[in-house]
Design a protein around this motif. Structure first.
Motif, PDB file in Angstrom:
ATOM      1  N   SER A  23      50.290  37.856  47.209  1.00  0.00           N
ATOM      2  CA  SER A  23      49.977  38.432  48.508  1.00  0.00           C
ATOM      3  C   SER A  23      50.853  37.745  49.533  1.00  0.00           C
ATOM      4  N   ARG A  24      51.028  38.396  50.672  1.00  0.00           N
ATOM      5  CA  ARG A  24      51.882  37.811  51.707  1.00  0.00           C
ATOM      6  C   ARG A  24      51.044  37.511  52.938  1.00  0.00           C
ATOM      7  N   CYS A  36      25.747  49.452  32.777  1.00  0.00           N
ATOM      8  CA  CYS A  36      25.444  48.969  34.142  1.00  0.00           C
ATOM      9  C   CYS A  36      26.708  48.580  34.895  1.00  0.00           C
ATOM     10  N   ILE A  37      27.809  48.385  34.189  1.00  0.00           N
ATOM     11  CA  ILE A  37      29.054  48.011  34.889  1.00  0.00           C
ATOM     12  C   ILE A  37      29.615  49.265  35.547  1.00  0.00           C
ATOM     13  N   LYS A  38      29.583  49.264  36.856  1.00  0.00           N
ATOM     14  CA  LYS A  38      29.900  50.501  37.582  1.00  0.00           C
ATOM     15  C   LYS A  38      31.161  50.407  38.422  1.00  0.00           C
ATOM     16  N   LEU A  39      31.577  49.183  38.736  1.00  0.00           N
ATOM     17  CA  LEU A  39      32.618  49.065  39.757  1.00  0.00           C
ATOM     18  C   LEU A  39      33.609  47.970  39.402  1.00  0.00           C
ATOM     19  N   PHE A  40      34.864  48.240  39.725  1.00  0.00           N
ATOM     20  CA  PHE A  40      35.869  47.188  39.631  1.00  0.00           C
ATOM     21  C   PHE A  40      36.327  46.866  41.047  1.00  0.00           C
ATOM     22  N   HIS A  41      36.372  45.581  41.361  1.00  0.00           N
ATOM     23  CA  HIS A  41      36.650  45.168  42.730  1.00  0.00           C
ATOM     24  C   HIS A  41      37.771  44.149  42.801  1.00  0.00           C
ATOM     25  N   PHE A  42      38.563  44.243  43.844  1.00  0.00           N
ATOM     26  CA  PHE A  42      39.479  43.143  44.175  1.00  0.00           C
ATOM     27  C   PHE A  42      39.618  43.106  45.682  1.00  0.00           C
ATOM     28  N   SER A  50      44.347  34.368  48.670  1.00  0.00           N
ATOM     29  CA  SER A  50      43.313  35.221  48.077  1.00  0.00           C
ATOM     30  C   SER A  50      43.695  35.751  46.710  1.00  0.00           C
ATOM     31  N   THR A  51      44.966  35.616  46.341  1.00  0.00           N
ATOM     32  CA  THR A  51      45.370  36.105  45.017  1.00  0.00           C
ATOM     33  C   THR A  51      45.996  34.960  44.230  1.00  0.00           C
ATOM     34  N   ASP A  98      46.431  32.707  40.313  1.00  0.00           N
ATOM     35  CA  ASP A  98      45.565  32.044  39.337  1.00  0.00           C
ATOM     36  C   ASP A  98      44.556  31.110  40.003  1.00  0.00           C
ATOM     37  N   ARG A  99      44.920  30.546  41.145  1.00  0.00           N
ATOM     38  CA  ARG A  99      44.027  29.590  41.788  1.00  0.00           C
ATOM     39  C   ARG A  99      43.187  30.209  42.905  1.00  0.00           C
ATOM     40  N   ALA A 100      43.086  31.519  42.921  1.00  0.00           N
ATOM     41  CA  ALA A 100      42.249  32.162  43.929  1.00  0.00           C
ATOM     42  C   ALA A 100      40.805  31.685  43.742  1.00  0.00           C
ATOM     43  N   LYS A 101      40.083  31.656  44.860  1.00  0.00           N
ATOM     44  CA  LYS A 101      38.728  31.114  44.835  1.00  0.00           C
ATOM     45  C   LYS A 101      37.751  32.069  44.143  1.00  0.00           C
ATOM     46  N   PHE A 102      37.993  33.343  44.297  1.00  0.00           N
ATOM     47  CA  PHE A 102      37.046  34.340  43.795  1.00  0.00           C
ATOM     48  C   PHE A 102      37.622  35.145  42.639  1.00  0.00           C
ATOM     49  N   GLY A 103      36.737  35.681  41.836  1.00  0.00           N
ATOM     50  CA  GLY A 103      37.145  36.670  40.853  1.00  0.00           C
ATOM     51  C   GLY A 103      37.179  36.126  39.438  1.00  0.00           C
ATOM     52  N   LEU A 104      37.195  37.054  38.477  1.00  0.00           N
ATOM     53  CA  LEU A 104      37.204  36.712  37.065  1.00  0.00           C
ATOM     54  C   LEU A 104      38.627  36.805  36.533  1.00  0.00           C
ATOM     55  N   SER A 105      38.981  35.857  35.684  1.00  0.00           N
ATOM     56  CA  SER A 105      40.278  35.953  35.012  1.00  0.00           C
ATOM     57  C   SER A 105      40.172  37.070  33.976  1.00  0.00           C
ATOM     58  N   THR A 106      41.287  37.428  33.375  1.00  0.00           N
ATOM     59  CA  THR A 106      41.246  38.546  32.418  1.00  0.00           C
ATOM     60  C   THR A 106      40.314  38.219  31.249  1.00  0.00           C
TER      61      THR A 106
END
Ligand SMILES: *Cc1c(COP(=O)(O)O)cnc(C)c1O
Length: 634
Positions: free
Chosen positions: A203-204, A239-245, A210-211, A213-221
């Motif tokens: 990201s710029r 139940c998995i309904k949404l993908f978010h970033f 926010s993006t 490998d060391r981003a604070k949030f989110g799941l790795s692959t």
């Protein structure tokens, strides 16, 4: 007389570029708000007059709720148009992230304006979740829950599910998932789950962290795959309904979105291949605002329009879904800044001017003057011309430096120094005026304008009302709200009333780009000069702090009304903090303070030091100040 047109004022302050059509200049030179193309213009000066007549003093926040409504409509309409044009099969299901401005009235207005579009809300903390549970009652609108979650947070979300709401819990961290599964068994409620991906694109800009490998949030692959497997074990994969970033806020370069959509769409279609019947693709926030009106990829601007942003999401996602043979999901975005920034502004009054030049100091010649004074006088007496201005400039600077050394050694007096400095600034002013006539201004002189520019002291706190300007150098448009039919004949920077040298605005949007001073008018005796700080509706309203104990501002909520002679009415007034209010938050007890002061005053009265009448007056005055506004009286 200088001819000065509205068009020139408009260009000087770049109003049409950052204003999105919501601001304009009236023929009388007042700044006006146009809540929508059909609406009557609302004169900001008239709003201030009406506020005042209702006992609201400056500084104050003015909210134009019609602008909020209009922004909600704009973003929804843009998506539905592009979706139709692209033959996209999903719907747009936007949400407003309340962290950007949690004011109840703001949230209520957005929910109300968004009703027809099933526009939802997003929360990122427990208190925010408590508010969205109570306010997003439309069963068709989704609620997206981000942020780190404890058991209470997750249980509240399940309560919402039990009430029949479309509440989607986004897993930010793998450990949240087992906790959620346990609770959903306990309460016998099936959750709706979102997975937040850690995006690897670069990201710029300011939120680049926010993006990666060391981003604070989110799941790795690998965590994402484990999450799917765990859900499968429990028989809850559906139940998995949404993908978010979410790739950060104020994304200034459209390329960042393009890359994010590509990466996001790939992850989305891969999750589909793992057997997740995802219904929503959530592209997060980041839709930026052109604060400086430059339409560029600089930090305070954006190089794209709303429609381009929307088209990049819709077409980008469609293309990859079609290639991968995956049904088009509903599209979610979480735009906060873009919805709220324009609707509120801060109005402050100029209370004084801080100048480097002191034109009224007496510099007449005395006997036995120090050589440094004589030298400066000589420079002062020269007629400035093309062949000598550089020499005078260099010489004067040198004499001023020598003066400071001489003063520190005790060789010259304070009065001598004052004479030299007064002459120095007069010389500099002369050179500046001369250089304005030059076709080519040497670099050394180009700074002179800023050195000589006064500071206009304004009745507000940067820390309370423009936190991002102080913290991250965010540009905010600053514009006088009257006299825009008069040529601004001065330049200034803005100083606030805190005792902090950081409490200044020293970066402005100008027709020549970004400058350390802004164009402004000379102050007139007996005429108030009001300045507006614009685009403060996103983050600034809620992130301000109480530095120096300057508290929250008075607020008025304005609605347009075409049947009203002035085109508006004030729907609500919310009083800002009083001194006792802010003192209480710091653990003081204002009542106790008042009693203590009263005792102290009684003592000097009983000792006969002041008459009782005056004693009572002082006590009343102290109590009055406790219950007054924290800002300067006006
Ligand atoms: C802060 C935040 C937003 C809002 O971003 P804007 O750029 O203001 O639209 C959206 N989603 C998440 C997850 C956030 O943290």
């Amino acid at each position: 007389m200088n001819e000065w047109t509205r068009e020139e004022a408009e260009k000087t302050y770049n109003i049409s570029t950052w204003g999105e059509g919501y601001f304009d200049i009236s023929p009388e030179g007042d700044l006006v708000v146009k809540p929508s193309p059909e609406a009557k213009s609302i004169n900001i000066r008239e709003v201030v007059e009406e506020m005042r007549s209702q006992g609201v003093s400056l500084p104050a926040v003015i909210r134009f709720h019609d602008i909020l409504r209009s922004q909600v409509r704009k973003i929804n309409q843009s998506f539905s148009e592009v979706i139709k044009e692209a033959n996209y099969n999903g719907k747009y299901c936007g949400v407003y992230p309340v962290k950007v401005n949690q004011m109840r009235e703001v949230v209520e207005e957005i929910v109300d304006a968004g009703e027809e579009f099933n526009f939802g809300l997003e929360a990122g903390s427990k208190p925010e979740l408590l508010s969205v549970l109570a306010y997003n009652t439309n069963p068709e609108a989704i609620t997206v829950l981000n942020g780190y979650k404890d058991e209470d947070y997750l249980s509240l979300a399940l309560l919402g599910r039990q009430l029949g709401r479309k509440i989607i819990i986004v897993i930010e961290k793998f450990s949240e998932l087992p906790k959620l599964l346990k609770l959903s068994q306990e309460y016998q409620v099936k959750p709706l789950i979102g997975l937040r991906g850690k995006m690897s694109l670069k990201s710029r800009g300011r939120w680049a962290k926010s993006t990666g490998d060391r981003a604070k949030f989110g799941l790795s692959t690998s965590e994402m795959i484990r999450a799917v497997e765990l859900m499968e074990e429990y028989g809850l994969k559906d139940c998995i309904k949404l993908f978010h970033f979410h790739i950060g806020s104020q994304i200034s370069d459209i390329r960042t979105f393009k890359e994010a959509i590509t990466e996001g769409a790939r992850v989305f279609t891969q999750l589909h291949k793992l057997g997740c019947q995802l219904e929503y693709f959530d592209a997060g926030g980041g839709l930026g605002i052109d604060y400086d009106g430059s339409r560029s990829s600089s930090d305070s601007s954006v190089n794209y329009t709303l429609n381009e942003y929307v088209a990049d999401i819709v077409y980008g996602l469609k293309q990859i879904c079609d290639i991968e043979n995956v049904p088009h999901p509903n599209i979610v975005t979480e735009s906060g800044r873009a919805i709220t920034a324009h609707h509120s502004l801060v109005i402050t009054n100029v209370v004084d001017k801080i100048s480097v030049t002191q034109p009224n100091f007496d510099t007449k010649v005395n006997d036995n003057e120090h050589m440094l004074i004589k030298n400066m006088r000589e420079m002062h007496s020269w007629v400035i011309g093309e062949d000598n201005f550089q020499e005078i400039y260099n010489e004067a600077i040198q004499i001023k430096e020598q003066t400071l050394s001489a003063f520190n050694l005790g060789v010259i007096s304070l009065k001598d120094r004052a004479v030299i400095e007064t002459l120095y600034w007069q010389i500099m002013e002369g050179i500046m005026n001369f250089s304005e006539m030059l076709e080519f201004v040497p670099e050394s002189l180009s700074e002179l304008d800023n050195k000589l520019a006064p500071q206009y002291l304004c009745n507000f706190s940067v820390f309370q009302s423009a936190a991002d300007h102080w913290a991250i150098d965010q540009l905010l448009p600053v514009v006088p709200i009257s006299r825009l039919n008069e040529k601004p004949d001065a330049n200034c920077s803005i100083a606030d009333i805190t005792c902090d040298s950081d409490g200044i605005i020293g970066k402005f949007i100008n027709r020549d780009g970004i400058t350390p001073t802004m164009a402004i008018h000379h102050l007139k005796e007996d005429e108030e000069y009001l300045v507006g700080l614009f685009l403060t509706g996103a983050y600034q309203d809620v992130m301000g702090d109480m530095h120096n104990l300057f508290g929250r501002l008075h607020e008025v909520h304005v609605y347009g009304d075409n049947d009203d002679p002035q085109g508006f009415y004030i729907e609500e007034i919310i009083k800002g903090n009083t001194a006792s209010g802010v003192l209480s938050t710091m653990q003081y007890n204002p009542e106790y303070m008042a009693q203590k002061m009263k005792k102290n005053v009684s003592k000097i009265v009983s000792e006969g030091k002041i008459p009782p009448r005056l004693g009572v007056k002082w006590v009343d005055f102290y109590e009055d100040c406790l219950t007054s506004y924290t800002y300067l009286k006006n």
